[in-house]
Design a protein around this motif. Structure first.
Motif: not given
Lengths: 258, 235
Positions: A71-93
């Motif tokens: 079957r296919t390898l189904f992958r998913c990445r949820y990521h928040m941009a550093p500017f998505s929150t009031e306090e800068r979110k560190n880009p690392a997962p």
């Protein structure tokens, strides 16, 4: 430093901080096919959440050794941009993003016909541009549309919505403040046609009765959003059809004049 | 009994389109005795076969299909070819040179190198292996002139038309050679660059409006008008 405000999450008229009733959804706007180069894409605004989803595949799975024979390898990445929150979110997962990537993948994979494309990969990229509580539900809702937009065969769209408890009352679709200051948060994802639940998480405390109430409320919310999903998928198509038909009418009108 | 939606109605995945004695055709799936859509598209039926003409879908290699591809890698004894499918196509030197080949790398690149475009045929495809190609038949091989454009593979039948009506019209009116790969890549080769551009415009218009009716006439009109405007019809 302000003294801690006492939030009147539900006032005497039974309205919430943003004037919603207990079973009102926040405003939702969905667009499909917003990225040209991705195989499929969707953009959702849900309350103040702004989330962009891109889907690639089925395509060669890289790295090769992870590809599955049947079957296919189904992958998913949820990521928040550093500017998505009031306090800068560190880009690392963060641990939260890793967890959400996993639960979102598990909520979507059951509808994908993975056996149709052995040894390939399907990648779902979820980028949160602005975050306001309920991003996992909005992400799942948009990701399903991106999969459909990509032309990947699926059984149905998956739709998600959260319910919770605020000031002792069960309410639908918690906003950021309600999530933080409330008593419980229950995100739910379902496959609308069969009613199967593909995501169910809970944060907080609910009695058995409250849980049942919240679950049913969330499922009702899901059904309303499912209608919006279908609308969004058809909208793009119908617009194209209408443009063409308008052109045809114009051309016919001009031919008549001659 | 029935087919449950109007013919050519737009459906989304999960929509119920037929019940009981229908078979699950393309882009549908069956659960119990019900047929549901699995892709966005127009639902229809032919006899007992309920199917959906998908708006978008990837190309799945079929043995015997003519495809256009781009060489992405030169390996020892074979080239890897991007054929716009979930799987990369493999062209062995035996299917290019036609004789037992003493593989030296420079000899290979003299025929085909990474970046070349080719017209090929699919000679084998199984679930466990990547599709295999050949360029040994007449008309196949490296592309040396013209333009290659990409359309959605689901629109290829519309580009060809009923009994080739659309493609014949295009070839005749634009005086271009047009080779349609089943995988959605189309080779357009004409005497003049303006005619090639016209053919490409027509193909892109067909792709955008594939789901509408009366398209063949409208494309004929479009080409006529463009030729007039650009002075290509000899006036």
């Amino acid at each position: 430093m302000e003294p801690e405000k006492k939030y009147e999450l539900i006032n005497e008229q039974g309205l919430r901080l943003d004037n919603r009733k207990f079973d009102d959804l926040r405003p939702i706007k969905i667009d499909v096919g917003v990225l040209e180069r991705a195989n499929g894409s969707a953009y959702i605004e849900w309350g103040k959440n702004k989330i962009l989803v891109a889907v690639y595949g089925p395509r060669d799975a890289h790295p090769r050794h992870l590809a599955l024979e049947d079957r296919t390898l189904f992958r998913c990445r949820y990521h928040m941009a550093p500017f998505s929150t009031e306090e800068r979110k560190n880009p690392a997962p963060s641990r939260r993003e890793v967890e959400l990537s996993k639960v979102i993948r598990e909520s979507l994979e059951p509808v994908v016909f993975t056996e149709l494309y052995p040894r390939t990969g399907i990648d779902v990229f979820i980028e949160v541009l602005e975050s306001e509580g309920g991003t996992r539900c909005a992400s799942i809702t948009a990701a399903s549309l991106a999969l459909a937009d990509a032309g990947i065969p699926i059984r149905d769209m998956v739709v998600a919505c959260a319910a919770g408890k605020v000031n002792g009352q069960v309410v639908l679709d918690l906003s950021d403040i309600e999530d933080q200051k409330g008593d419980a948060d229950l995100p739910v994802a379902i496959i609308p046609r069969t009613g199967e639940v593909t995501l169910l998480q809970m944060d907080g405390n609910l009695t058995r009765e409250e849980f049942d109430k919240a679950l049913n409320l969330a499922i009702e919310g899901c059904k309303k959003i499912y209608a919006m999903q279908k609308e969004a998928l058809k909208k793009k198509y119908v617009e194209a059809k209408e443009d063409v038909e308008a052109e045809a009418e114009e051309a016919a009108g001009e031919a008549d004049k001659e | 009994m029935p087919f449950l939606v109007e013919r050519r109605q737009l459906v989304t995945p999960g929509d119920l389109i037929a019940e009981d004695d229908f078979n699950a055709g393309e882009n549908t799936y069956q659960e119990d005795k019900r047929i549901y859509a699995s892709r966005v598209g127009l639902a229809n039926f032919a006899g007992r076969n309920a199917y959906v003409v998908a708006v978008k879908g990837c190309y799945m290699p079929v043995v015997g299909d003519l495809v256009i591809g781009k060489v992405v890698e030169t390996r020892l004894g074979a080239w890897n070819v991007d054929i716009n499918a979930p799987y990369v196509g493999v062209l062995f030197t035996s299917e290019a040179f036609g004789r037992s080949f003493n593989s030296k790398r420079d000899e290979m690149t003299s025929m085909l190198d990474t970046g070349d475009l080719i017209v090929a045929k699919i000679i084998s495809f199984e679930r466990t292996r990547d599709p295999m190609l050949t360029i040994r038949e007449p008309g196949l091989g490296r592309i040396t002139r013209g333009h290659v454009i990409k359309i959605s593979p689901t629109k290829v039948p519309r580009l060809i038309g009923k009994k080739g009506s659309m493609i014949t019209l295009l070839k005749r009116e634009t005086s271009c050679q047009i080779m349609i790969g089943q995988n959605g890549y189309v080779l357009v080769s004409g005497a003049k660059p303006e005619l090639e551009a016209l053919a490409i415009l027509a193909i892109n218009t067909i792709e955008k409006n594939a789901h509408t009716t009366g398209l063949t006439d409208r494309i004929s009109e479009l080409i006529k008008n463009e030729k007039k405007e650009k002075g290509l019809d000899g006036t």
